[in-house]
Design a protein around this motif. Sequence first.
Motif, PDB file in Angstrom:
ATOM      1  N   SER A  46      53.299  45.958  51.648  1.00 43.33           N
ATOM      2  CA  SER A  46      51.977  45.897  51.009  1.00 43.33           C
ATOM      3  C   SER A  46      52.004  46.531  49.615  1.00 43.33           C
ATOM      4  O   SER A  46      51.018  46.442  48.882  1.00 43.33           O
ATOM      5  CB  SER A  46      50.936  46.621  51.885  1.00 43.33           C
ATOM      6  N   LEU A  47      53.121  47.157  49.257  1.00 41.47           N
ATOM      7  CA  LEU A  47      53.262  47.742  47.920  1.00 41.47           C
ATOM      8  C   LEU A  47      53.850  46.666  47.006  1.00 41.47           C
ATOM      9  O   LEU A  47      55.067  46.471  46.953  1.00 41.47           O
ATOM     10  CB  LEU A  47      54.165  48.970  47.956  1.00 41.47           C
ATOM     11  N   CYS A  48      52.954  45.962  46.311  1.00 42.56           N
ATOM     12  CA  CYS A  48      53.377  44.813  45.510  1.00 42.56           C
ATOM     13  C   CYS A  48      53.257  45.036  44.011  1.00 42.56           C
ATOM     14  O   CYS A  48      53.969  44.391  43.237  1.00 42.56           O
ATOM     15  CB  CYS A  48      52.546  43.587  45.901  1.00 42.56           C
ATOM     16  N   TYR A  99      60.127  54.453  39.982  1.00 38.74           N
ATOM     17  CA  TYR A  99      61.575  54.490  39.752  1.00 38.74           C
ATOM     18  C   TYR A  99      62.345  54.013  40.987  1.00 38.74           C
ATOM     19  O   TYR A  99      63.230  53.146  40.888  1.00 38.74           O
ATOM     20  CB  TYR A  99      61.996  55.910  39.378  1.00 38.74           C
ATOM     21  N   LYS A 100      62.023  54.550  42.132  1.00 43.58           N
ATOM     22  CA  LYS A 100      62.745  54.176  43.357  1.00 43.58           C
ATOM     23  C   LYS A 100      62.533  52.699  43.687  1.00 43.58           C
ATOM     24  O   LYS A 100      63.463  52.002  44.107  1.00 43.58           O
ATOM     25  CB  LYS A 100      62.272  55.053  44.519  1.00 43.58           C
ATOM     26  N   TYR A 101      61.317  52.216  43.480  1.00 44.27           N
ATOM     27  CA  TYR A 101      60.997  50.818  43.789  1.00 44.27           C
ATOM     28  C   TYR A 101      61.860  49.875  42.946  1.00 44.27           C
ATOM     29  O   TYR A 101      62.404  48.890  43.476  1.00 44.27           O
ATOM     30  CB  TYR A 101      59.519  50.573  43.507  1.00 44.27           C
ATOM     31  N   LEU A 102      62.007  50.170  41.674  1.00 42.82           N
ATOM     32  CA  LEU A 102      62.751  49.284  40.779  1.00 42.82           C
ATOM     33  C   LEU A 102      64.257  49.459  40.918  1.00 42.82           C
ATOM     34  O   LEU A 102      64.995  48.473  41.011  1.00 42.82           O
ATOM     35  CB  LEU A 102      62.318  49.540  39.329  1.00 42.82           C
ATOM     36  N   ILE A 103      64.734  50.686  40.934  1.00 44.10           N
ATOM     37  CA  ILE A 103      66.180  50.930  40.993  1.00 44.10           C
ATOM     38  C   ILE A 103      66.778  50.423  42.298  1.00 44.10           C
ATOM     39  O   ILE A 103      67.901  49.896  42.328  1.00 44.10           O
ATOM     40  CB  ILE A 103      66.483  52.433  40.806  1.00 44.10           C
ATOM     41  N   ARG A 104      66.032  50.527  43.392  1.00 44.20           N
ATOM     42  CA  ARG A 104      66.551  50.114  44.689  1.00 44.20           C
ATOM     43  C   ARG A 104      66.360  48.627  44.978  1.00 44.20           C
ATOM     44  O   ARG A 104      66.843  48.117  45.986  1.00 44.20           O
ATOM     45  CB  ARG A 104      65.888  50.941  45.799  1.00 44.20           C
ATOM     46  N   SER A 105      65.685  47.925  44.103  1.00 42.33           N
ATOM     47  CA  SER A 105      65.432  46.502  44.340  1.00 42.33           C
ATOM     48  C   SER A 105      66.683  45.668  44.096  1.00 42.33           C
ATOM     49  O   SER A 105      67.424  45.890  43.134  1.00 42.33           O
ATOM     50  CB  SER A 105      64.310  46.010  43.430  1.00 42.33           C
ATOM     51  N   GLU A 106      66.902  44.692  44.958  1.00 41.02           N
ATOM     52  CA  GLU A 106      68.022  43.778  44.811  1.00 41.02           C
ATOM     53  C   GLU A 106      67.672  42.606  43.894  1.00 41.02           C
ATOM     54  O   GLU A 106      68.550  41.821  43.517  1.00 41.02           O
ATOM     55  CB  GLU A 106      68.438  43.243  46.184  1.00 41.02           C
ATOM     56  N   SER A 158      57.318  40.147  49.384  1.00 40.78           N
ATOM     57  CA  SER A 158      58.688  40.390  49.838  1.00 40.78           C
ATOM     58  C   SER A 158      59.367  41.400  48.933  1.00 40.78           C
ATOM     59  O   SER A 158      59.333  41.273  47.701  1.00 40.78           O
ATOM     60  CB  SER A 158      59.477  39.081  49.849  1.00 40.78           C
ATOM     61  N   TYR A 159      59.995  42.406  49.561  1.00 39.61           N
ATOM     62  CA  TYR A 159      60.773  43.393  48.830  1.00 39.61           C
ATOM     63  C   TYR A 159      62.100  43.571  49.559  1.00 39.61           C
ATOM     64  O   TYR A 159      62.132  44.023  50.712  1.00 39.61           O
ATOM     65  CB  TYR A 159      60.028  44.727  48.749  1.00 39.61           C
TER      66      TYR A 159
END
Length: 391
Positions: free
Chosen positions: A364-366, A224-231, A357-358
């Motif tokens: 490394s979390l891809c 959830y955090k990975y997706l919601i916080r992604s630009e 790239s994030y």
Amino acid sequence: MARNRGDKEEGPEKLMGLLKLVQILSLLVIFVAGVILGLASSSHINQYFTSQAQLFLTNNIASTKLSDNCTVVKPCEKVDCLNMERFVHPDNVIHSMTDDQVFWRASLLPQKKGYPFDRVPKVAFMFLTRGPLPLLPLWERFFRGHDQYFSIYVHTPQDYLLNVSSDSPFHGRKIPSKDVEWGSVSLVDAERRLLANALLDFSNERFVLLSESCIPIYNFPTVYKYLIRSEYSFVESYDEPTRYGRGRYNRKMLPEIHLYQWRKGSQWFEIQRDLAVYLVSDTKYYTIFKKYCRPACYPDEHYIPTYLNMFHGSLNSNRSVTWVDWSAGGPHPATYSGVNITEDFIQSIRNNGTQCSYNSEMTSLCYLFARKFAPSALVPLLSLTSTVMEF
């Protein structure tokens, strides 16, 4: 003598006067009686029709059928069809809208900034399946305890009955579906259908496409955090100068689509809300792909990657968050069964040594998800959820 003649002459005149007076009084009595009778009759008629109307309404309400097995025996409570909560958070994915109607409604984009309600952004998990969900218990465990942060939408063959328990987050989440043929534009239709239905919930902010063979490799809070916080969105979109890439381009797509704009990528995407609205709103380029991208051109591998490259490339990371193994070659990726599932194997997917790239920084979390996993992988995967995947 004169007086007596006058008395005789006045006699008839008085008699005529009395007769006229009697006639006038008679007419007056008849008129008054008519008025009284009319009022009395009107009262009885009103009472009759009022009672008949009440009887008609009562009988119709009592006999109104909602379904073959359900009859309302008393008036229902009033339903506010324009209720704000019902509009922004539809509580039922079943509806009678056609594809064009649901695409039109999903394409509505509010121009007023902000929301007139407390909005908690959600991730829409969209499952494009061939029927059963063999890894359902794994996903149910993944979602447990996070109800306010996700929505689920399932697309199956048209006549397939999704049979899950009433306490499952998948219960009642099958959208109006149509049959899908592998390699045809019907796959794109199903993807857009899932997006359109998910867009009806205004709290859905991110949209991830999954199959029945996909698994999560991290717990829900991490995903959830990975997706919601992604630009950026996560759609694979690249130029492949071979017959499997550029070789699928059709020159009849000119002048709207040029070869240098042509892209390829995995169909298992993840996108933000604005891009989802653009995709369901598109008619022009979808029609071109439907007409000219036919086997050995596969619309599900080219339509979205090409469209985003042409118009919204700056919002895309050009990579997928779903891991898949193509090392064996061929038209389909490797499928992993129960014998392949070990702690080391799952860890190798989570920490595969790659960098990506994030939000403009390297990490490394891809990958958040992985595929393809056979039904036999369920039991060993469940045994690893608490120790490896942490849910």
